[in-house]
Design a protein around this motif. Sequence first.
Motif, PDB file in Angstrom:
ATOM      1  N   ASP A   1      17.103  65.284  54.045  1.00 26.95           N
ATOM      2  CA  ASP A   1      16.054  65.615  55.259  1.00 26.95           C
ATOM      3  C   ASP A   1      16.760  65.526  56.608  1.00 26.95           C
ATOM      4  O   ASP A   1      16.241  66.058  57.656  1.00 26.95           O
TER       5      ASP A   1
ATOM      6  N   ASN B   1      15.786  73.053  47.781  1.00 27.29           N
ATOM      7  CA  ASN B   1      15.065  72.410  48.609  1.00 27.29           C
ATOM      8  C   ASN B   1      15.159  72.562  49.985  1.00 27.29           C
ATOM      9  O   ASN B   1      16.453  72.283  50.143  1.00 27.29           O
TER      10      ASN B   1
ATOM     11  N   GLY C   1      14.011  70.864  52.752  1.00 30.55           N
ATOM     12  CA  GLY C   1      13.907  69.443  53.287  1.00 30.55           C
ATOM     13  C   GLY C   1      13.259  69.645  54.691  1.00 30.55           C
ATOM     14  O   GLY C   1      12.078  70.175  54.752  1.00 30.55           O
ATOM     15  N   GLU C   2      14.011  69.160  55.852  1.00 26.66           N
ATOM     16  CA  GLU C   2      13.248  69.302  57.208  1.00 26.66           C
ATOM     17  C   GLU C   2      14.009  70.327  57.869  1.00 26.66           C
ATOM     18  O   GLU C   2      14.155  70.051  59.232  1.00 26.66           O
TER      19      GLU C   2
ATOM     20  N   SER D   1       9.822  73.731  55.855  1.00 23.78           N
ATOM     21  CA  SER D   1       9.356  72.423  56.606  1.00 23.78           C
ATOM     22  C   SER D   1       8.351  72.767  57.814  1.00 23.78           C
ATOM     23  O   SER D   1       8.607  73.933  58.286  1.00 23.78           O
ATOM     24  N   ASP D   2       7.406  71.929  58.066  1.00 16.87           N
ATOM     25  CA  ASP D   2       6.806  72.192  59.370  1.00 16.87           C
ATOM     26  C   ASP D   2       7.397  72.150  60.617  1.00 16.87           C
ATOM     27  O   ASP D   2       7.134  72.225  61.833  1.00 16.87           O
ATOM     28  N   LYS D   3       8.669  71.867  60.441  1.00 19.91           N
ATOM     29  CA  LYS D   3       9.760  71.743  61.539  1.00 19.91           C
ATOM     30  C   LYS D   3      10.490  72.966  61.860  1.00 19.91           C
ATOM     31  O   LYS D   3      11.312  73.202  62.976  1.00 19.91           O
TER      32      LYS D   3
ATOM     33  N   SER E   1       4.784  76.339  59.322  1.00 18.83           N
ATOM     34  CA  SER E   1       5.284  75.376  60.722  1.00 18.83           C
ATOM     35  C   SER E   1       4.500  76.431  62.011  1.00 18.83           C
ATOM     36  O   SER E   1       4.956  77.291  62.039  1.00 18.83           O
TER      37      SER E   1
END
Length: 277
Positions: A55, A75, A77-78, A99-101, A123
């Motif tokens: 992350d 994956n 992550g962030e 990620s929503d980032k 995101s």
Amino acid sequence: MGRTLTWRAREKDVFDRESGKNFKGKVLILDDCYRSIQDQAMKNNVKVKQAEIPDTLAVIGNQSFYHCTGLKNINLGEVAQIRKEAFSGCIRLKEAVFSDKLEILGKSSFAQCKRLEKVELESGRLRKLEAGTFQECESMEKICLPEGMEIIEDRAFYRCVNLKKVVFPAQGLKKIGREAFYWTGMDKVEFPDSLEEIGDSAFLKSKTLEKARIPSSVKKIGKWAFHGCGRLKVLEILGEPEEIGEWIVNKSTTIRCRKGGSVEKYALDSGFAVEYL
């Protein structure tokens, strides 16, 4: 079973090209000391099958996993930035959950991922899809584009032949670029009222498309925008765009518009059948 190797940072907090070249295993697991993956770090590594990203990692560089043809699982992550051609040509990759980032999806970042089926984009920071982002992702069937997205650039979903459903953001989307949805599998498109431009050949050869309604907010419809859509019997144009290109539909398509407006004149001058709203 392939070896599982965990690498320590060699150059500050960057997983670099030297580390990538030295990696010989099938599962790449990165420690949480990493903040980015360097450009071309794993390029053309055909043995890696899985990558686990911490992350802490924010940036995946240009062509970092380019043509990793054995990669099946990753994956994300962030991760906030996935840059140009990062996963292009990963023909066995089946899933991408973002990620929503996420702020940046670079040009052709997932192009030619022919088995990519599941894509989750949530995101609100992602303002545009770069050119060719998901070009020729032949197995993709559905995508929901997040609220806040303003631009879909050229060829973003070019030849996604099995893409049957696209959920556009309810508001905010302003532009759909050239050939963005060329030869896709949708049967209908529902545009938000914020849309201003539909680019040249945007939906060209989308042969299953049966229903399209262009909101009054649209100022430009590019040439050949819906040409080659043989099942499209009626194209509704609710407003009076400032610019309409040639042959936006087939001759077999009726244009439904306001009586006495510029769209009616365009349709009649071009030899299209007309119905009135």
